[in-house]
Design a protein around this motif. Structure first.
Motif, short mmCIF file in Angstrom:
data_model
loop_
_atom_site.label_atom_id
_atom_site.label_comp_id
_atom_site.label_asym_id
_atom_site.label_seq_id
_atom_site.Cartn_x
_atom_site.Cartn_y
_atom_site.Cartn_z
N LEU A 55 0.92 5.63 -7.52
CA LEU A 55 -0.18 6.15 -7.82
C LEU A 55 -0.04 7.56 -7.79
O LEU A 55 -1.11 8.34 -8.48
N TYR A 63 0.78 -1.11 0.05
CA TYR A 63 0.19 0.03 -0.11
C TYR A 63 0.70 1.42 -0.16
O TYR A 63 0.55 2.55 -0.54
N TRP A 64 1.89 1.21 0.47
CA TRP A 64 3.08 2.34 0.23
C TRP A 64 3.06 2.71 -1.21
O TRP A 64 3.12 3.87 -1.42
N TRP A 65 3.11 1.95 -2.08
CA TRP A 65 3.01 2.30 -3.45
C TRP A 65 1.77 2.82 -4.00
O TRP A 65 1.92 3.50 -5.08
N TRP A 66 0.66 2.66 -3.31
CA TRP A 66 -0.60 3.33 -3.38
C TRP A 66 -0.45 4.85 -3.59
O TRP A 66 -0.90 5.79 -4.11
#
Ligand code: HEM
Ligand code: HEM
Ligand SMILES: [Fe+2]
Lengths: 146, 466
Positions: B201, B194-197
């Motif tokens: 993103l 979710y860090w990459w979200w």
């Protein structure tokens, strides 16, 4: 761009296309969530491992090191350091001794600070790094050097 | 400047530029620590200087996006800003919150900062780019909400152009994705997922909408090309962005514990991510070639075209270079990543903010459409100095990265990380040198603001050519 291709068509592609792929991404995320427990072995995340992650974050280890290839590129990869330094035969002891011995003060060499961690915090960090080294990372890194 | 409330953009731009200077100074410090390992140690450890470098980058880009919005939204909506006063208050709050946070990084050990800011109530610190204390993150959310309210109300009461709607979607997306920074589970794999979200993103999703909207606004203004054509391009570019970029997140899921099918999803979709960047380049040059007027502000046009080219090179080409899973297996987390990060951030986001500043500042300072010839020449020198330096920084880091991969990852007798770093030291020296030239370019940029506005009529009027 051709006149037959109107702005309304472009707009519909934007809304329709985006919505479709956002939903697909959410679908893949749901599937991933159900596949993860077998890969991350979350049953082994003891309170000690959780504390280790907390110590890791409070001291910003990620600001110099990578962990599973993400972070900063200034210091060695630590996702597999537990294995690199002996695994169950001494990996933990090495990590603790290493952290206690910093900084090296070798002139001109990159330095790691002294964090003054307690014995409990050191044990927790080791537990966290051991757990991390057991995640199924599709065979990454290519070799033990990280 | 057509609406007096657009003037609040100016303090945002000034703060943005000031923080930009700080970012580069700290870039030079960490660049030096790469070659002289104990430089400034223990006063400023590498990780601290690095978080100052990256956080200043993000915060000044946010200031730039906000300034851009305060400038262009009223003009597009053909109405005054809902509340210039709120905009001023938020500017001051954000500057203070940001300034105190940076001082916190520099003045106390990070663990102490975590302690005194109550990180244990809601631990969010200690992750790359999200190092801010939880209190700072909450401050950012409050500022973002006030900002969105102000911009949203303005758009609501005025003309709803495509540029404004796309910008608003991008800004709302920016705020919404940031909320994932508050999710920090003990399970590292979920944390990373979710860090990459937030990170992916942002830069390969919603920020591209903001980039597209600002670029469209500038192109409409400086070329005089029919808005309908530009808006059509804008829609199709951002369509391609989200169609490729959302699933493209998978290029970060190869080796962090996620299922292996991400190697296919991530490779295929992220390999298509260069398309919107390529389209942006084609369209920017097309629009400028079809221009219906000669705008007197030449640097603004230069920055706009520069963004299109450099974003394609940095994000598109350097992104593609390491995005396929079999390649990324070797390059993941090496200097190749740093090379790409520098050119992509500079090309896409630094340059678009400098483009809108270049376009808007003369108008905000009451200098009609453009600065004097002399000021423009200085600004264009700074463009070339900074852009060429970042190209060299990228090339040197790429060279270091290829060697690093070879010695440490591909070889049958791999070297350790630290030994490998010694082998590629020459490239880090060269990077630092290029960084020095970048800094000179930045000084030239600053000077360009202090060159007196001449009264040459050529710089004040827009000349229609057709
Ligand atoms: C303007 C847009 C972009 C920006 C600002 C950007 C920036 C970055 C940054 C800063 C990182 C490093 C993240 C970290 O610290 O872990 C990164 C990683 C990465 N980017 Fe981009 N990027 C952009 C677009 C793209 C595109 C279009 C592609 C693919 C075609 C791409 C492919 C990658 C890959 C594969 C990585 C992971 C590298 C690794 O495994 O270490 N990027 N990007
Ligand atoms: C506007 C120009 C610049 C931008 C947009 C920028 C952006 C960034 C970004 C996004 C990162 C994180 C990299 C990653 O995770 O892959 C980073 C790290 C870094 N930057 Fe910059 N930077 C700029 C200029 C400079 C300059 C002039 C220097 C120094 C010569 C510099 C030196 C560094 C260093 C040494 C790192 C740390 C890399 C690591 O973690 O090992 N940067 N920068
Ligand atoms: Fe990405």
């Amino acid at each position: 761009m051709s006149d037959k291709f109107t702005k309304a068509m472009a707009r519909n592609i934007f809304y329709g296309g985006s919505l479709f792929f956002i939903l697909l991404f959410i679908g893949l995320t749901v599937d991933t969530s159900s596949a993860l427990p077998k890969r991350d072995h979350r049953e082994n995340i003891t309170p000690q491992v959780a504390m280790g992650k907390d110590v890791w974050e409070k001291n910003d280890c990620i600001g110099c090191h990578t962990l599973l290839g993400e972070g900063a590129y200034y210091a060695p990869e630590l996702g597999n350091v537990y294995q690199r330094r002996g695994g169950d035969q001494g990996g933990g002891a090495f990590i603790k001794a290493w952290i206690k011995a910093q900084p090296s003060k070798a002139p001109g060499r990159r330095q790691m600070p002294q964090f003054n961690l307690t014995e409990e915090e050191l044990e927790a960090l080791v537990a966290f790094l051991k757990w991390t080294s057991e995640i199924n990372t599709a065979d990454w890194p290519p070799n033990i050097e990280g | 400047m057509q609406y007096s409330s657009q003037a609040v953009a100016k303090p945002y731009f000034i703060v943005a530029i000031a923080l930009f200077v700080g970012q580069i100074l700290f870039g030079l410090i960490i660049g030096m620590q790469y070659v002289i390992g104990d430089f400034l140690f223990p006063a400023i450890p590498f990780n601290v200087a690095r978080m100052v470098h990256t956080n200043l980058l993000i915060v000044w880009l946010l200031f730039g996006f906000m300034g851009a919005s305060y400038y262009l939204v009223p003009e597009e909506a053909e109405t005054e800003l809902h509340s210039p006063k709120l905009a001023w208050i938020l500017c001051i709050i954000f500057t203070v919150v940001g300034g105190v946070t940076i001082l916190g990084y520099l003045l106390v050990p990070y663990a102490t900062l975590a302690e005194i800011t109550g990180n244990h109530f809601l631990p969010t610190m200690g992750r790359e780019f999200l190092e801010q204390p939880t209190m700072t993150k909450i401050g950012i959310v409050i500022v973002a909400l006030g900002f969105l309210y102000n911009i949203g109300m303005t758009i609501l009461k005025g003309r709803k152009t495509v540029v404004n709607m796309v910008l608003l979607m991008g800004l709302v997306g920016l705020a919404v994705m940031f909320l994932f920074s508050f999710y920090n589970p003990s399970n590292l794999v979920l944390d990373k997922y979710y860090w990459w979200w937030v990170v992916h993103l942002w830069v390969e999703g919603v920020w591209e909408l903001i980039l597209g909207a600002i670029l469209a606004f500038i192109l409409i203004k400086v070329t005089g090309v029919d808005r309908e054509i530009i808006e059509k391009w804008l829609y199709i570019i951002i369509a391609m962005t989200l169609i490729t970029g959302v699933i493209g997140t998978g290029h970060h899921y190869y080796w962090i514990g996620a299922p292996e099918y991400w190697q296919i999803w991530g490779s295929v979709f992220s390999a298509l991510e260069p398309i919107p960047f390529f389209m942006m380049t084609v369209y920017a040059f097309n629009m400028v070639n079809q221009r219906r007027r000669e705008h007197p502000n030449k640097p603004a046009v230069l920055w706009a075209l520069g963004t299109a080219v450099m974003a394609f090179l940095g994000a598109g080409v350097w992104g593609f270079l390491h995005t396929l899973a079999p390649v990324n297996y070797y390059t993941h987390g090496t200097q190749i990543t740093a090379a790409h990060g520098h050119m992509a951030f500079y090309g896409a986001y630094v340059m678009i903010v400098l483009a809108i500043i270049s376009y808007a500042m003369p108008l905000l300072r009451g200098r009609a459409a453009a600065n004097s010839e002399k000021a423009q020449v200085w600004e264009m020198w700074s463009f070339w100095l900074m852009t060429i330096s970042i190209i060299f920084i990228t090339l040197f880091l790429t060279a270091a990265g290829i060697l690093q991969v070879w010695l440490q990852r591909v070889s049958d007798t791999p070297m350790s990380f630290m030994q490998t770093q010694d082998q590629v030291m020459i490239f880090y020296w060269l990077r630092e040198l290029a960084g020095g030239v970048f800094f000179i370019g930045l000084i030239v940029y600053l000077i360009s603001f202090f060159i007196e506005s001449g009264d040459s009529s050529a710089t004040t009027a827009t000349v229609d050519v057709k």
